[in-house]
Design a protein around this motif. Structure first.
Motif, PDB file in Angstrom:
ATOM      1  N   ARG A  20     -15.872 -38.750 -19.807  1.00  0.00           N
ATOM      2  CA  ARG A  20     -17.102 -39.231 -19.188  1.00  0.00           C
ATOM      3  C   ARG A  20     -18.057 -38.050 -19.022  1.00  0.00           C
ATOM      4  NH1 ARG A  20     -16.371 -42.355 -13.647  1.00  0.00           N
ATOM      5  NH2 ARG A  20     -15.222 -43.723 -15.088  1.00  0.00           N
ATOM      6  N   SER A  21     -19.326 -38.290 -19.228  1.00  0.00           N
ATOM      7  CA  SER A  21     -20.315 -37.220 -19.125  1.00  0.00           C
ATOM      8  C   SER A  21     -20.627 -36.890 -17.669  1.00  0.00           C
ATOM      9  CB  SER A  21     -21.604 -37.614 -19.840  1.00  0.00           C
ATOM     10  OG  SER A  21     -21.384 -37.831 -21.216  1.00  0.00           O
ATOM     11  N   LEU A  22     -20.868 -35.608 -17.440  1.00  0.00           N
ATOM     12  CA  LEU A  22     -21.376 -35.115 -16.156  1.00  0.00           C
ATOM     13  C   LEU A  22     -20.516 -35.547 -14.967  1.00  0.00           C
ATOM     14  CD1 LEU A  22     -25.195 -35.664 -16.763  1.00  0.00           C
ATOM     15  CD2 LEU A  22     -23.857 -33.593 -17.132  1.00  0.00           C
ATOM     16  N   VAL A  23     -19.244 -35.227 -15.059  1.00  0.00           N
ATOM     17  CA  VAL A  23     -18.322 -35.495 -13.946  1.00  0.00           C
ATOM     18  C   VAL A  23     -18.380 -34.304 -12.985  1.00  0.00           C
ATOM     19  CG1 VAL A  23     -15.932 -35.987 -13.315  1.00  0.00           C
ATOM     20  CG2 VAL A  23     -16.838 -36.791 -15.512  1.00  0.00           C
ATOM     21  N   PRO A  24     -18.553 -34.527 -11.691  1.00  0.00           N
ATOM     22  CA  PRO A  24     -18.652 -33.404 -10.748  1.00  0.00           C
ATOM     23  C   PRO A  24     -17.307 -32.704 -10.541  1.00  0.00           C
ATOM     24  CG  PRO A  24     -18.675 -35.484  -9.559  1.00  0.00           C
ATOM     25  CD  PRO A  24     -18.739 -35.837 -11.018  1.00  0.00           C
ATOM     26  N   VAL A  25     -17.341 -31.386 -10.553  1.00  0.00           N
ATOM     27  CA  VAL A  25     -16.170 -30.564 -10.232  1.00  0.00           C
ATOM     28  C   VAL A  25     -16.651 -29.458  -9.298  1.00  0.00           C
ATOM     29  CG1 VAL A  25     -14.308 -29.108 -11.086  1.00  0.00           C
ATOM     30  CG2 VAL A  25     -15.111 -31.027 -12.477  1.00  0.00           C
ATOM     31  N   ASN A  26     -16.012 -29.344  -8.159  1.00  0.00           N
ATOM     32  CA  ASN A  26     -16.417 -28.366  -7.158  1.00  0.00           C
ATOM     33  C   ASN A  26     -15.548 -27.117  -7.199  1.00  0.00           C
ATOM     34  OD1 ASN A  26     -18.369 -30.190  -6.146  1.00  0.00           O
ATOM     35  ND2 ASN A  26     -16.836 -31.156  -4.818  1.00  0.00           N
ATOM     36  N   HIS A  27     -16.104 -26.052  -6.676  1.00  0.00           N
ATOM     37  CA  HIS A  27     -15.360 -24.809  -6.424  1.00  0.00           C
ATOM     38  C   HIS A  27     -14.773 -24.228  -7.722  1.00  0.00           C
ATOM     39  CE1 HIS A  27     -14.104 -22.247  -3.145  1.00  0.00           C
ATOM     40  NE2 HIS A  27     -12.869 -22.184  -3.609  1.00  0.00           N
ATOM     41  N   VAL A  28     -15.643 -24.015  -8.702  1.00  0.00           N
ATOM     42  CA  VAL A  28     -15.251 -23.412  -9.979  1.00  0.00           C
ATOM     43  C   VAL A  28     -15.577 -21.920  -9.919  1.00  0.00           C
ATOM     44  CG1 VAL A  28     -15.593 -23.429 -12.477  1.00  0.00           C
ATOM     45  CG2 VAL A  28     -15.726 -25.574 -11.183  1.00  0.00           C
ATOM     46  N   TYR A  29     -14.596 -21.082 -10.184  1.00  0.00           N
ATOM     47  CA  TYR A  29     -14.798 -19.637 -10.071  1.00  0.00           C
ATOM     48  C   TYR A  29     -15.477 -19.100 -11.315  1.00  0.00           C
ATOM     49  CZ  TYR A  29     -13.844 -14.676  -9.389  1.00  0.00           C
ATOM     50  OH  TYR A  29     -13.973 -13.312  -9.234  1.00  0.00           O
ATOM     51  N   ASP A  30     -16.557 -18.345 -11.117  1.00  0.00           N
ATOM     52  CA  ASP A  30     -17.275 -17.671 -12.199  1.00  0.00           C
ATOM     53  C   ASP A  30     -16.820 -16.219 -12.224  1.00  0.00           C
ATOM     54  OD1 ASP A  30     -19.075 -16.272 -13.801  1.00  0.00           O
ATOM     55  OD2 ASP A  30     -20.791 -17.509 -13.225  1.00  0.00           O
ATOM     56  N   PRO A  31     -15.959 -15.829 -13.180  1.00  0.00           N
ATOM     57  CA  PRO A  31     -15.403 -14.466 -13.168  1.00  0.00           C
ATOM     58  C   PRO A  31     -16.440 -13.383 -13.455  1.00  0.00           C
ATOM     59  CG  PRO A  31     -14.732 -15.647 -15.154  1.00  0.00           C
ATOM     60  CD  PRO A  31     -15.424 -16.642 -14.287  1.00  0.00           C
ATOM     61  N   LYS A  32     -17.530 -13.746 -14.130  1.00  0.00           N
ATOM     62  CA  LYS A  32     -18.556 -12.740 -14.418  1.00  0.00           C
ATOM     63  C   LYS A  32     -19.369 -12.423 -13.175  1.00  0.00           C
ATOM     64  CE  LYS A  32     -19.014 -13.910 -19.318  1.00  0.00           C
ATOM     65  NZ  LYS A  32     -19.940 -14.394 -20.392  1.00  0.00           N
TER      66      LYS A  32
END
Length: 458
Positions: free
Chosen positions: A165-177
């Protein structure tokens, strides 16, 4: 697990690279960071480094008395999207949560020695904090790895043609950069029961307990420590509580160092472990044998045979040969290899293959034909080289004749460095499937198959 309890009941667990989650309830599993640490896959080792670096940021914030920043960094809610944990009925656990985050920070503050030397494995938190268990280690890892799991899930959906499914919300994703947490929207499969995103986890990084774990620590290194103390009359025979063990190990960090060193030395024995599954090896093996017998040779069924061979390779060789992918193309699109797998094995023979033939990857060319041609061998041989190693297989329907064996030997003798191109027939695939159904490792069979060719070539 009943067949209709999984998110994708059309998939069999032993035929896919990832753990199939349940619609409702958690699987008693965790991501084991040690399997990333010991992996020969550079991407997985970098992921382990990312976990350690993230934790080091948290330790640094604690050392600076910046508790607000430490709480931000060391915030690890349960990743409900993967469906791992030890909850009885749902996936809405709290992960570390505020209370346990405070406990984690407090445990680190109470161990200046750990703060000074830093964290080498996040699993060490089990050994210094009474509130951290194997599920919490999994929460830490899955939070920091969430970006990787999103990308991995998207690849697997493409491989297995799974709905997303398009544009499913996901919270608290770590951006290592940027070293920060972000919320976002991604194209992902969803759970029909609760509408949440689903994230797949590679089987090769999953265990029921982490390799470095509290129970094993107490039974081995901490028991030896207590025995030494008993000999000088410093402790009684009463078994210590976890609070007492962690209180001791926070101060006597040499016990942790010795234990971790021992587990690192035993890394070859650290293997992915899944719990017993309803779709047993025998059931899955019978299904594969049936498909092998019913798909006819010929171009019209070439794709079906190719997909079957990938399923067989996954069933037979995981976790030694992993992450099989169909139709891998070079960047310029001029070469296409049917199946590429990663050689991540600790088995002696596959370690020899990896070092002697530069085969971190192993190629399988699939030919759904009764008559294998010289041209097919020549083409497959051109694929072997520096990029994917110098050992590969052609999978075809019937055993090769003497003319093809002579061609294999010619390829071996005329190449420098040597290229080894082996042939697997349906008969070989049947034998490998039956070995796995009997819970016998197929690696010895591969070794004998290789040795027969090398003996003939000399």
């Amino acid at each position: 697990m009943t067949k209709d309890s999984s998110v994708f009941p059309q998939l069999r667990q032993l035929e896919v690279d990832f753990v199939i989650p349940h619609l409702v309830g958690d699987l008693p599993l965790c991501i084991d960071p040690f399997l990333l640490f010991k992996s020969r896959d550079p991407e997985l080792r970098l992921l382990h480094a990312s976990i350690v670096e993230h934790f080091a940021d948290g330790v640094s914030a604690i050392a600076k008395d910046d508790e607000l920043d430490a709480k931000y960094i060391l915030d690890f809610p349960e990743v409900a999207e993967i469906g791992f944990g030890y909850g009885a009925s749902n996936k809405r656990g709290s992960g570390l949560g505020k209370t346990l985050t405070n406990l984690l920070i407090g445990s680190l503050k109470l161990s200046p020695a750990i703060m000074e030397r830093g964290i080498r494995h996040v699993e060490e938190m089990q050994l210094i904090s009474p509130g951290i268990g194997p599920d919490r280690v999994g929460d830490i890892a899955s939070n920091i790895l969430k970006e990787y799991l999103i990308q991995y899930t998207q690849r697997q959906c493409e491989v297995h043609n799974l709905p997303i499914r398009s544009l499913v919300p996901v919270n608290h994703v770590y951006d290592p950069k940027e070293r920060c947490w972000r919320d976002g929207y991604y194209d992902l499969p969803v759970n029909s029961e609760d509408g949440r995103a689903i994230l797949f986890v590679p089987r090769r990084i999953v265990r029921q307990l982490p390799w470095i774990n509290y129970d094993n620590f107490v039974k081995t290194e901490f028991r030896a420590y207590l025995e030494a103390r008993k000999r000088v009359g410093r402790v009684t025979g009463r078994a210590p509580s976890k609070a007492e063990v962690t209180s001791t190990s926070r101060v006597e960090t040499s016990i942790i160092d010795a234990y971790v060193k021992q587990r690192e030395q035993q890394a070859a024995a650290a293997q992915p472990i899944l719990p017993p599954l309803t779709d047993s090896s025998a059931d899955t093996g019978e299904s594969l044998l049936t498909r092998l017998a019913t798909i006819p040779p010929g171009q019209s069924d070439a794709t079906a045979y190719q997909e079957l061979v990938l399923d067989i390779l996954t069933f037979v060789f995981c976790p030694d040969l992993i992450d099989g992918r169909l139709e891998e193309r070079t960047i310029d699109g001029t070469e296409r290899r049917d199946i590429i797998v990663t050689n991540d094995s600790d088995a002696t023979f596959l370690d020899y293959v990896r070092t002697s033939h530069d085969s971190l990857f192993v190629m399988f060319e699939v030919k759904n034909t009764d008559e294998l041609t010289m041209a097919a061998l020549n083409q497959a041989a051109t694929y072997l080289g520096d990029r994917i190693g110098r050992l590969g297989y052609i999978v075809t329907r019937k055993p090769p004749g003497d003319n093809l064996l002579r061609k294999q030997i010619s390829i071996f003798n005329d190449s420098n460095p040597r290229k080894v191109l082996l042939i697997l027939s349906d008969r070989d695939l049947e034998e490998l499937i039956k070995l796995r159904m009997q819970d016998v490792s197929p690696i010895l069979w591969l070794q004998k198959h290789y040795r027969r060719f090398r003996t003939a070539a000399q």
